[in-house]
Design a protein around this motif. Structure first.
Motif, PDB file in Angstrom:
ATOM      1  N   GLU A 223     -14.540 118.999  52.467  1.00  0.00           N
ATOM      2  CA  GLU A 223     -15.972 119.122  52.163  1.00  0.00           C
ATOM      3  C   GLU A 223     -16.562 117.746  51.875  1.00  0.00           C
ATOM      4  O   GLU A 223     -15.841 116.817  51.513  1.00  0.00           O
ATOM      5  CB  GLU A 223     -16.206 120.081  50.996  1.00  0.00           C
ATOM      6  N   PRO A 224     -17.877 117.613  52.044  1.00  0.00           N
ATOM      7  CA  PRO A 224     -18.487 116.302  51.832  1.00  0.00           C
ATOM      8  C   PRO A 224     -18.324 115.811  50.393  1.00  0.00           C
ATOM      9  O   PRO A 224     -18.327 116.610  49.455  1.00  0.00           O
ATOM     10  CB  PRO A 224     -19.961 116.529  52.160  1.00  0.00           C
ATOM     11  N   GLN A 225     -18.149 114.517  50.260  1.00  0.00           N
ATOM     12  CA  GLN A 225     -17.932 113.916  48.953  1.00  0.00           C
ATOM     13  C   GLN A 225     -19.088 112.970  48.627  1.00  0.00           C
ATOM     14  O   GLN A 225     -19.672 112.366  49.519  1.00  0.00           O
ATOM     15  CB  GLN A 225     -16.633 113.091  48.983  1.00  0.00           C
ATOM     16  N   VAL A 226     -19.369 112.815  47.338  1.00  0.00           N
ATOM     17  CA  VAL A 226     -20.308 111.779  46.934  1.00  0.00           C
ATOM     18  C   VAL A 226     -19.522 110.699  46.199  1.00  0.00           C
ATOM     19  O   VAL A 226     -18.564 110.998  45.487  1.00  0.00           O
ATOM     20  CB  VAL A 226     -21.452 112.311  46.031  1.00  0.00           C
ATOM     21  N   VAL A 227     -19.913 109.455  46.425  1.00  0.00           N
ATOM     22  CA  VAL A 227     -19.260 108.335  45.743  1.00  0.00           C
ATOM     23  C   VAL A 227     -20.293 107.687  44.830  1.00  0.00           C
ATOM     24  O   VAL A 227     -21.239 107.057  45.301  1.00  0.00           O
ATOM     25  CB  VAL A 227     -18.717 107.298  46.748  1.00  0.00           C
ATOM     26  N   ILE A 228     -20.127 107.891  43.545  1.00  0.00           N
ATOM     27  CA  ILE A 228     -21.061 107.313  42.564  1.00  0.00           C
ATOM     28  C   ILE A 228     -20.307 106.952  41.305  1.00  0.00           C
ATOM     29  O   ILE A 228     -19.168 107.390  41.115  1.00  0.00           O
ATOM     30  CB  ILE A 228     -22.210 108.315  42.192  1.00  0.00           C
ATOM     31  N   LEU A 236     -27.946 112.007  37.635  1.00  0.00           N
ATOM     32  CA  LEU A 236     -28.146 113.117  38.573  1.00  0.00           C
ATOM     33  C   LEU A 236     -27.955 114.452  37.865  1.00  0.00           C
ATOM     34  O   LEU A 236     -28.620 115.440  38.179  1.00  0.00           O
ATOM     35  CB  LEU A 236     -27.176 112.992  39.757  1.00  0.00           C
ATOM     36  N   ALA A 240     -30.436 117.521  37.730  1.00  0.00           N
ATOM     37  CA  ALA A 240     -30.030 118.850  38.182  1.00  0.00           C
ATOM     38  C   ALA A 240     -30.139 119.904  37.089  1.00  0.00           C
ATOM     39  O   ALA A 240     -30.173 121.096  37.368  1.00  0.00           O
ATOM     40  CB  ALA A 240     -28.595 118.797  38.710  1.00  0.00           C
ATOM     41  N   PHE A 369     -21.544 114.455  35.665  1.00  0.00           N
ATOM     42  CA  PHE A 369     -22.635 115.221  36.289  1.00  0.00           C
ATOM     43  C   PHE A 369     -22.750 116.605  35.650  1.00  0.00           C
ATOM     44  O   PHE A 369     -23.804 116.981  35.130  1.00  0.00           O
ATOM     45  CB  PHE A 369     -22.368 115.345  37.804  1.00  0.00           C
ATOM     46  N   ARG A 403     -19.406 117.043  46.865  1.00  0.00           N
ATOM     47  CA  ARG A 403     -20.856 117.032  46.689  1.00  0.00           C
ATOM     48  C   ARG A 403     -21.293 118.316  45.972  1.00  0.00           C
ATOM     49  O   ARG A 403     -20.974 119.418  46.410  1.00  0.00           O
ATOM     50  CB  ARG A 403     -21.521 116.947  48.062  1.00  0.00           C
ATOM     51  N   PRO A 404     -22.026 118.177  44.853  1.00  0.00           N
ATOM     52  CA  PRO A 404     -22.435 119.370  44.107  1.00  0.00           C
ATOM     53  C   PRO A 404     -23.308 120.283  44.966  1.00  0.00           C
ATOM     54  O   PRO A 404     -24.147 119.820  45.734  1.00  0.00           O
ATOM     55  CB  PRO A 404     -23.238 118.798  42.935  1.00  0.00           C
ATOM     56  N   PHE A 406     -26.099 122.827  44.790  1.00  0.00           N
ATOM     57  CA  PHE A 406     -27.154 123.180  43.836  1.00  0.00           C
ATOM     58  C   PHE A 406     -27.177 124.681  43.532  1.00  0.00           C
ATOM     59  O   PHE A 406     -27.080 125.505  44.428  1.00  0.00           O
ATOM     60  CB  PHE A 406     -28.514 122.759  44.401  1.00  0.00           C
ATOM     61  N   TRP A 410     -28.727 126.329  37.227  1.00  0.00           N
ATOM     62  CA  TRP A 410     -28.604 125.078  36.462  1.00  0.00           C
ATOM     63  C   TRP A 410     -29.914 124.745  35.741  1.00  0.00           C
ATOM     64  O   TRP A 410     -29.929 124.131  34.695  1.00  0.00           O
ATOM     65  CB  TRP A 410     -28.295 123.904  37.387  1.00  0.00           C
TER      66      TRP A 410
ATOM     67  N   PHE B 315     -25.559 109.235  48.676  1.00  0.00           N
ATOM     68  CA  PHE B 315     -24.222 108.891  48.186  1.00  0.00           C
ATOM     69  C   PHE B 315     -23.114 109.667  48.882  1.00  0.00           C
ATOM     70  O   PHE B 315     -21.952 109.551  48.536  1.00  0.00           O
ATOM     71  CB  PHE B 315     -24.130 109.163  46.678  1.00  0.00           C
ATOM     72  N   THR B 316     -23.490 110.487  49.841  1.00  0.00           N
ATOM     73  CA  THR B 316     -22.484 111.327  50.475  1.00  0.00           C
ATOM     74  C   THR B 316     -21.756 110.549  51.565  1.00  0.00           C
ATOM     75  O   THR B 316     -22.390 109.891  52.384  1.00  0.00           O
ATOM     76  CB  THR B 316     -23.141 112.590  51.063  1.00  0.00           C
ATOM     77  N   VAL B 317     -20.424 110.597  51.521  1.00  0.00           N
ATOM     78  CA  VAL B 317     -19.648 109.951  52.573  1.00  0.00           C
ATOM     79  C   VAL B 317     -19.145 111.025  53.532  1.00  0.00           C
ATOM     80  O   VAL B 317     -19.017 112.186  53.170  1.00  0.00           O
ATOM     81  CB  VAL B 317     -18.468 109.129  52.001  1.00  0.00           C
ATOM     82  N   TRP B 318     -18.862 110.567  54.728  1.00  0.00           N
ATOM     83  CA  TRP B 318     -18.557 111.399  55.898  1.00  0.00           C
ATOM     84  C   TRP B 318     -19.370 112.694  55.949  1.00  0.00           C
ATOM     85  O   TRP B 318     -18.876 113.806  55.834  1.00  0.00           O
ATOM     86  CB  TRP B 318     -17.061 111.640  56.098  1.00  0.00           C
ATOM     87  N   ALA B 321     -18.420 116.036  57.676  1.00  0.00           N
ATOM     88  CA  ALA B 321     -17.705 117.165  57.082  1.00  0.00           C
ATOM     89  C   ALA B 321     -18.669 118.296  56.738  1.00  0.00           C
ATOM     90  O   ALA B 321     -18.305 119.457  56.727  1.00  0.00           O
ATOM     91  CB  ALA B 321     -16.954 116.721  55.837  1.00  0.00           C
TER      92      ALA B 321
END
Lengths: 621, 324
Positions: A223-228, A236, A240, A369, A403-404, A406, A410, B315-318, B321
């Protein structure tokens, strides 16, 4: 074509004088590796001053990037490869013990020909010493290469270095180019092109001149990831959670959360208010909470101390409030950019009188988060102050997480403006739970004078100590009511064994990694990580009893038993250890350090080995 | 920013409120205390302006005057010492639909809360701030306050206070963004009422210093002024206060002053004898901080979601996916 050595996990540092771009190089490397599908954890190396003198040992600025095949949960141990723009900043890292013996050093060599004889000699001398100490030093004329290839010197060196690192770790160069486009996207196309040229040049140079090459196989998550980093995650999370108002006063290392929030909050109709001081930041948030939805104030140690009286008011008047303390080294001004877990008791017991409040600690970037969403919800459900502890390590470290997705749940409910029934009281405490419905201005029939004085159910000032006692009773009960809803923290490893390590906050990744490594060698060790510190969730006492020994690992001070004056009658334990001892009557030991750096898995591994090899001494009193 | 829309609420019948609709607990101030006069003026204002009690909040700090919210039958916030202003600012930022008043004393505002006072003037949020200035700490039993005249004998200054008094009017008029400054005295109730009313109608932070008597600790502080009406100078102007004939007969010392004249206001503010009473300065064009900051968008979950997703995209990578 060089054959790449396969690595499962490695640590790289890029360090320079402040302002030479090592930070950007490091962050970009982390992002590229993350986009490759590698697990990463990046740590900022920050000097205390904005512009420390050039070429100074204490002035190292840069980034430390740990990359791995699987998920990476902490900054790891010592560094395997370092790129340094001068030998002085490098010395700082050597002296701090951050570099692995024999580690690879890629060092800017322009100092060898420097016209200042002192600089020249210092460089030559340092290189000799490092070589004889076993470090694999590669002197590279990075600046000269940049000038020759791209016509720019010092300014583009960081991207040249990034190119080298892409080559060394077999990272896709195209991802590097895209990352530059992202990082410099706001600037001129020419700037992007110039930097891409340097990246390509660094890559080509390394391909042609370096004899080593590595590859860290990546497993792309599904699944998509966020890098922070943690502070961005916090901000964030605020967004949220549906909170509308954040009031703050500038303080390191909390402020970057507010910087980011200031940029984005208005886009969803929120406000970041920079107050005139910490007290105003807290009371502004209290006023906003009182009149509508729960608000948040974000600070660090000294600011947290200043807010105490106001926090007590929110406790007394039962106004929901979220207070974030991004902990730093203390006491007093302490070490603003360094990590410490010294504020647990301040969070729990700060403010005079009996002031029960909820204390949570985020243990991962992702947790930063979600903690904000949870904290807001608890604050409003229980009309309590919720203190969320993070620290300088979480604040500046980056780690990918899913990636959260939504969830409308929340978001805070709309402000209640419905009429209040005849005769309803603003503090109509429910006998079993202490909970009472809060009356918000605008609600017809709910008019009352809220007060920080002792008060009865009608919010009338209580001159009678008995009424005060009743109110204290109910405010305290709310913590128990919350506690009943909490789950027992899971045990990492077997649910029983020889040694249980208990931790809280940012040490989670390091503790669990050390436990996994020790368990792989057969050690009967497990760990438990606490997210809620007040109230402590149920089941912890029982969990601890299934282990022969329990020890906490914490980033705060505890007296050293080997000191001549220290014995069981005076030893000051680490905060969580003291808490567990008092709560569960279990002889919990502690191990702690306050070195201003994240605790490394290697230190914990060593601790496990020591504790499992030594028979326990009977406790003498 | 809000997700409730007070403007849409239908007023099916026009309620009229009476004085008793605003009267909360029985005041526990001393007989002759100037706070009583201020309470009376404010309750009258609420009735005359027909302020809905549930839409009205009185915020105070700590001190005798800060008991004020307990004596109103509206919402009240009796907080901590010196911090009434930032609490009120938070309320105002969250709720443009409420009437927000601040009651603060000379110790509360000009000593422990002085930083907030300065900045509150600069924020210029829409608040009616009443400074109950009796020149002494009352609740803690007679200590000199920043506004005590030099020589005031108190429990902490038994041989007389050492320093010149801080002057709330000149300080306030020196702050950037000041938009409304007035001075009233408790012994001329009619003018006090008119000034509080003008303050309420001003959009922005209206700062009203009210000189009030403390019969317990400084019973004679204002006696010479009360006995000699010539020592009170009414500031009169069509845009300011227009005293009634009855008041005018007693207080003949009058000065025509245009409240839009800041420099003249600063000169008048420094006057200690006679005491100037009236509106010193008013500038309705100073922007309010909340208007500069608040969004007018309705904060629906969808709106927040869109904002969050846009940030997460950065901030989302790839992202490939996500498509899988």
């Amino acid at each position: 074509m060089k054959k790449a050595t396969i690595l499962s996990d490695t640590i790289v540092e890029i360090i320079s004088d402040s302002g030479e771009g090592a930070q950007r190089c490091g962050q970009s490397l982390g992002a590229i590796a993350a986009r490759m599908g590698n697990g990463i954890w990046t740590v900022e190396i920050i000097p205390a001053e904005i512009r420390p003198p050039a070429r100074s040992v204490a002035g190292a600025s840069g980034n430390r990037i740990r990359m791995g095949s699987g998920p990476i949960t902490n900054g790891g141990d010592q560094t395997d490869l370092v790129v340094a723009f001068n030998e002085q900043v490098l010395l700082g890292r050597v002296r701090a013990g951050e570099l692995k013996p024999g580690c690879i050093i890629l060092l800017e060599s322009l100092w060898r020909e420097h016209k200042d004889i002192n600089i020249k000699n210092s460089y030559i001398d340092t290189v000799e010493k490092l070589k004889s100490a076993g470090y694999k030093v590669h002197e590279i004329a990075m600046e000269r290469e940049c000038v020759a290839l791209a016509g720019s010197g010092a300014r583009g060196k960081n991207m040249f270095a990034l190119g080298m690192l892409c080559s060394i770790y077999s990272l896709e160069l195209q991802l590097g180019r895209e990352q530059i486009a992202l990082a410099f996207g706001k600037k001129d196309r020419k700037v992007v092109d110039a930097n891409v040229k340097l990246l390509d040049a660094g890559h080509a140079w390394a391909e042609a001149n370096l004899e080593f090459k590595y590859r860290i196989p990546a497993k792309r998550p599904s699944e998509p990831q966020v890098v922070i980093n943690g502070n961005t995650a916090l901000a964030l999370g605020v967004l949220a959670s549906g909170m509308e108002i954040c009031s703050m006063y500038p303080i390191t290392p909390a402020t970057s959360a507010s910087h980011y929030l200031s940029d984005v909050f208005e886009k969803v109709g929120g406000v970041v208010h920079q107050a005139e001081d910490e007290i105003a930041a807290c009371t502004f948030a209290i006023g906003a909470s009182y009149a509508g939805k729960c608000a948040v104030t974000i600070t660090s140690g000294p600011g947290y101390s200043l807010k105490q009286e106001a926090i007590g008011l929110a406790v007394m008047a039962e106004i929901p409030l979220v207070v974030v303390n991004v902990m730093r080294g203390g006491p007093s001004t302490g070490q603003p950019t360094k990590v410490e877990q010294g504020d647990l008791f301040a969070a729990m017991f700060g403010s005079h009188g009996d002031a029960p409040k909820v204390v949570m600690a985020a243990s991962t970037i992702e947790d930063c988060f979600y903690s904000m969403i949870t904290a807001r919800k608890i604050a409003e459900t229980f009309n309590m102050v919720v203190v969320v502890l993070t620290d300088a390590s979480l604040a500046t470290s980056q780690q990918p997480f899913p990636r959260p997705k939504f969830d409308p749940a929340w978001i805070a409910a709309p402000t209640d403006q419905s009429p209040v029934g005849e005769g309803a009281k603003p503090y109509d405490w429910e006998v079993a739970t202490g909970l009472a419905r809060r009356f918000i201005p605008g609600q017809p029939g709910g008019m009352h004078a809220l007060t920080g004085l002792a008060h009865d159910r009608a919010s009338h000032v209580a001159y009678d100590a008995q009424i005060n006692e009743e109110a204290i009773h109910f405010r305290s009960l709310k913590l128990a009511a919350l506690q009943k809803t909490l789950k027992t923290p899971p045990i990492h490893g077997d649910p029983k064994g020889e040694l249980l390590i208990v931790g809280w906050g940012s040490t989670k990744g390091a503790i669990e990694e050390a436990v996994d490594q020790a368990r792989a060698k057969g050690a009967k060790v497990s760990s438990m990580h606490l997210r809620f510190l007040q109230p402590l969730p149920p089941g912890i006492g029982e969990a601890m009893k299934r282990f022969k020994r329990v020890i906490t690992v914490e980033g705060n001070w505890s007296d050293r038993p080997q000191d001549e004056l220290i014995d069981e009658s005076n030893r000051r334990y680490s905060a969580l250890a003291m808490l567990l001892r008092a709560r569960y009557l279990v002889d919990v030991d502690c191990w702690s350090e306050v070195r201003g750096q994240p605790i490394q898995p290697a230190s914990i591994r060593k601790l496990i080995e020591e504790r499992l090899s030594v028979k326990r001494q009977p406790v003498t009193t | 920013m809000n997700d409730f829309t007070p403007a849409c609420l239908l007023r099916l019948h026009d309620e009229r409120y009476e004085l008793e609709d605003y009267q909360g607990g029985v005041p526990r101030w001393c007989t002759g205390c100037g706070d009583n006069a201020i309470l009376t003026a404010v309750q009258r204002l609420c009735r005359d302006e027909n302020l809905r009690p549930e839409k009205t909040v009185f915020v105070s700090g700590i001190g005798c005057s800060s008991r004020f919210p307990h004596y109103m039958k509206t919402y009240g916030f009796h907080g901590i010492h010196g911090r009434a202003l930032p609490v009120a600012e938070g309320i105002r930022m969250a709720r443009p639909d409420l009437n927000v008043f601040v009651n603060t004393g000379d110790g509360d505002c000009c000593s422990i809360g002085a930083a907030h006072w300065i900045h509150a003037v600069r924020y210029n949020m829409n608040l009616t701030v009443l400074l109950h200035d009796n020149q002494i700490y009352g609740l803690t039993k007679k200590q000199a306050s920043p506004t005590s005249p030099r020589g005031t004998k108190s429990n902490t200054t038994p041989r007389g206070s050492y320093l010149e008094a801080l002057h709330p009017l000149t300080v306030t008029l020196g702050i950037q963004n000041v938009s409304f400054v007035a001075q009233a005295v408790d012994w001329i109730p009619e003018v006090l009422y008119e000034i509080v009313k003008a303050a309420y109608h001003h959009k922005g932070l209206s700062f009203v210093r009210i000189l009030q008597r403390c019969p317990e600790w400084l019973p004679d502080a204002f006696e010479p002024w009360i006995k000699d009406p010539q020592r009170t100078q009414l500031l009169v102007h069509p845009d300011g206060v227009q005293p009634s004939e009855a008041v005018g007969r007693t207080y003949k010392n009058q000065l025509k002053h245009d409240p839009s004249d800041l420099n003249r206001a600063r000169e008048i503010a420094g006057g200690l004898d006679p005491i100037p009473v009236g509106i010193l300065y008013r500038n309705p064009s100073v922007p309010c901080y909340e208007d500069l900051r608040r969004s007018t968008k309705l904060r629906t979950p969808e709106y927040i979601r869109a904002g969050l997703e846009a940030e997460l995209d950065k901030f989302t990578v790839w992202p490939q996916a996500a498509e899988a």
